[in-house]
Design a protein around this motif. Structure first.
Motif, PDB file in Angstrom:
ATOM      1  N   UNK A 120      59.227  35.058  46.373  1.00  0.00           N
ATOM      2  CA  UNK A 120      58.194  35.551  45.458  1.00  0.00           C
ATOM      3  C   UNK A 120      56.845  35.025  45.940  1.00  0.00           C
ATOM      4  N   UNK A 121      56.213  35.767  46.836  1.00  0.00           N
ATOM      5  CA  UNK A 121      54.990  35.303  47.502  1.00  0.00           C
ATOM      6  C   UNK A 121      53.775  35.608  46.640  1.00  0.00           C
ATOM      7  N   UNK A 122      53.622  34.836  45.578  1.00  0.00           N
ATOM      8  CA  UNK A 122      52.531  35.089  44.642  1.00  0.00           C
ATOM      9  C   UNK A 122      51.190  34.556  45.127  1.00  0.00           C
ATOM     10  N   UNK A 123      51.190  33.664  46.120  1.00  0.00           N
ATOM     11  CA  UNK A 123      49.932  33.119  46.640  1.00  0.00           C
ATOM     12  C   UNK A 123      49.782  33.314  48.147  1.00  0.00           C
ATOM     13  N   UNK A 124      50.670  34.072  48.760  1.00  0.00           N
ATOM     14  CA  UNK A 124      50.557  34.391  50.188  1.00  0.00           C
ATOM     15  C   UNK A 124      49.656  35.603  50.342  1.00  0.00           C
ATOM     16  N   UNK A 125      48.583  35.486  51.119  1.00  0.00           N
ATOM     17  CA  UNK A 125      47.579  36.543  51.170  1.00  0.00           C
ATOM     18  C   UNK A 125      47.777  37.569  52.269  1.00  0.00           C
ATOM     19  N   UNK A 126      48.425  37.242  53.355  1.00  0.00           N
ATOM     20  CA  UNK A 126      48.490  38.161  54.493  1.00  0.00           C
ATOM     21  C   UNK A 126      49.113  39.491  54.101  1.00  0.00           C
ATOM     22  N   UNK A 144      46.303  40.593  48.195  1.00  0.00           N
ATOM     23  CA  UNK A 144      46.510  40.369  49.627  1.00  0.00           C
ATOM     24  C   UNK A 144      45.187  40.612  50.340  1.00  0.00           C
ATOM     25  N   UNK A 145      45.193  40.438  51.636  1.00  0.00           N
ATOM     26  CA  UNK A 145      43.942  40.535  52.380  1.00  0.00           C
ATOM     27  C   UNK A 145      43.373  41.953  52.365  1.00  0.00           C
ATOM     28  N   UNK A 173      45.952  33.664  57.363  1.00  0.00           N
ATOM     29  CA  UNK A 173      45.101  34.124  56.261  1.00  0.00           C
ATOM     30  C   UNK A 173      43.773  34.646  56.771  1.00  0.00           C
ATOM     31  N   UNK A 174      43.070  33.810  57.550  1.00  0.00           N
ATOM     32  CA  UNK A 174      41.757  34.208  58.046  1.00  0.00           C
ATOM     33  C   UNK A 174      41.820  35.423  58.948  1.00  0.00           C
ATOM     34  N   UNK A 175      42.817  35.454  59.832  1.00  0.00           N
ATOM     35  CA  UNK A 175      42.927  36.557  60.779  1.00  0.00           C
ATOM     36  C   UNK A 175      43.084  37.897  60.052  1.00  0.00           C
TER      37      UNK A 175
END
Length: 403
Positions: A120-126, A144-145, A173-175
């Motif tokens: 459950x990727x609630x804070x993963x942005x990619x 997401x991004x 994240x940045x990429x």
């Protein structure tokens, strides 16, 4: 006759699944940043959000017991992966939630797929998580991004801020923030003048800010979050980057904790995108006050709200499916729209993307604020069907397979 027998068999299987009982407690692991640059955004507040979800689920659990465990991944994919394997293989954890830091989130998602348990990727942005790296056992909640870049870039380019320079944290994240936002800038008719990357946890941004300043781009886009974002904005003020309206900062992933730390005098007028704000409506206010009472008067971030919503939706799906097998549980989560108290109507797509409305907020001026956490005014709501990358454009193999 054969058709009737097959239909009857399928019905029987469905009834059996619906009435199956989960054996033992359902263990949900909150894998988060407890001590690093994102600890204010997630950390102990995410653990509390998961506990609130378990408490609320207890009233409707129908015998399903829940345990919440937590650990600090230290923003290291190898550490996060080791914790995930131990939790699932030795301690019976059936779902892992939160997962800030895209490198960690992508790694853990793959582990959970191998073990048929739920990520459950609630804070993963990619946005790659629901693109090339999508999995039938992964759900990406909150944002997401792509959604962040879409919400911020299209509005700024539309008002004439059409040349951009990126300051980018040098990991997943940045990429993807730079990639997705840059694509939206170009699609909207703008240009990207350049970019510079720096390591996570940097403290001196002077040289990077000078490069951004010399680019003469109208917008300096900050593809970062947490303490990196806070330090960059502080130093941009010291360098006079935005003095006289020469350049504008675009924070591509700013949370309420960042605004609160920096203060309204520093952040006033900045735009940010979020699907959640504590003061959005009666339901968000009621839940946020419950959370706040246990967290010393702070207000929750969108990531912490996402932990609550994703955990509660998961627990309900386990109860209804009668199993913790990952693919079966995620299929149950996708079966119907979710009426979520914090994000509104949520639909989970075949690529694992949880889709809901997004909002664009402007940070208030100091004189407009009624209290320490009265920080935003809403300027636009982006409907769910426009807020996230179109399903066909992400490159998710699951979507290709459905076709």
């Amino acid at each position: 006759m054969k058709t009737v027998l097959v239909a009857a068999a399928l019905l029987a299987l469905g009834l059996t699944a619906a009435h199956a009982e989960v054996q033992g407690p359902v263990r949900v692991g909150v894998l988060t940043d407890m001590s690093g640059p994102y600890s204010d955004q997630v950390g102990a507040g995410s653990v509390m959000a998961a506990r609130l979800a378990a408490e609320d689920f207890a009233a409707e659990a129908r015998g399903v017991q829940v345990e919440i465990v937590a650990a600090d991944h230290q923003n290291k994919p190898d550490v996060g992966s080791a914790i995930a394997r131990r939790w699932v293989d030795q301690e019976g954890v059936s779902a892992i939630v939160d997962l800030p830091n895209s490198g960690v989130g992508l790694a853990v998602s793959n582990i959970m797929r191998e073990r048929n348990r739920v990520s459950l990727n609630s804070s993963t942005m990619s946005s790659d998580l629901t693109g090339p790296a999508c999995a039938p056992t992964t759900v990406q909640w909150v944002n997401d991004t792509w959604s962040q870049g879409n919400a911020i870039a299209r509005g700024l380019v539309r008002q004439g801020d059409d040349s951009w320079f990126f300051l980018t944290v040098d990991y997943a994240l940045g990429h993807t923030l730079e990639r997705d936002t840059g694509a939206m800038v170009r699609q909207s008719g703008g240009t990207v003048a350049g970019s510079v990357r720096f390591p996570l946890g940097s403290t001196d941004f002077g040289a990077h800010l000078l490069r951004a300043q010399s680019s003469r781009a109208k917008v300096v886009a900050l593809a970062m979050t947490g303490t990196d974002l806070i330090n960059t904005i502080k130093q941009a003020g010291e360098f006079g980057l935005t003095r006289g309206g020469r350049q504008q900062l675009a924070a591509l992933f700013m949370l309420i904790t960042d605004v609160h730390t920096l203060g309204l005098r520093t952040t006033q007028g900045m735009l940010l995108a979020s699907p959640f704000y504590w003061d959005l409506d009666e339901r968000t206010r009621a839940w946020s006050r419950r959370w706040s009472e246990r967290m010393g008067g702070r207000m929750p971030t969108m990531d912490q709200a996402g932990v609550y919503s994703a955990t509660l939706a998961y627990l309900r799906a386990v109860r209804d499916a009668g199993t913790v097998e990952g693919e079966a549980v995620v299929a149950r989560m996708r079966a119907a729209p979710i009426d979520d108290p914090l994000f509104g109507t949520v639909t989970i797509r075949p690529d694992g993307r949880a889709v809901h409305a997004m909002h664009v907020f402007r940070v208030k001026k100091p004189e407009e604020s009624r209290g320490p956490w009265d920080l935003y005014e809403r300027v636009e709501t982006i409907p769910a069907e426009q807020a996230f990358r179109p399903l066909a454009e992400g490159g998710c193999p699951l979507v290709q397979a459905v076709r």
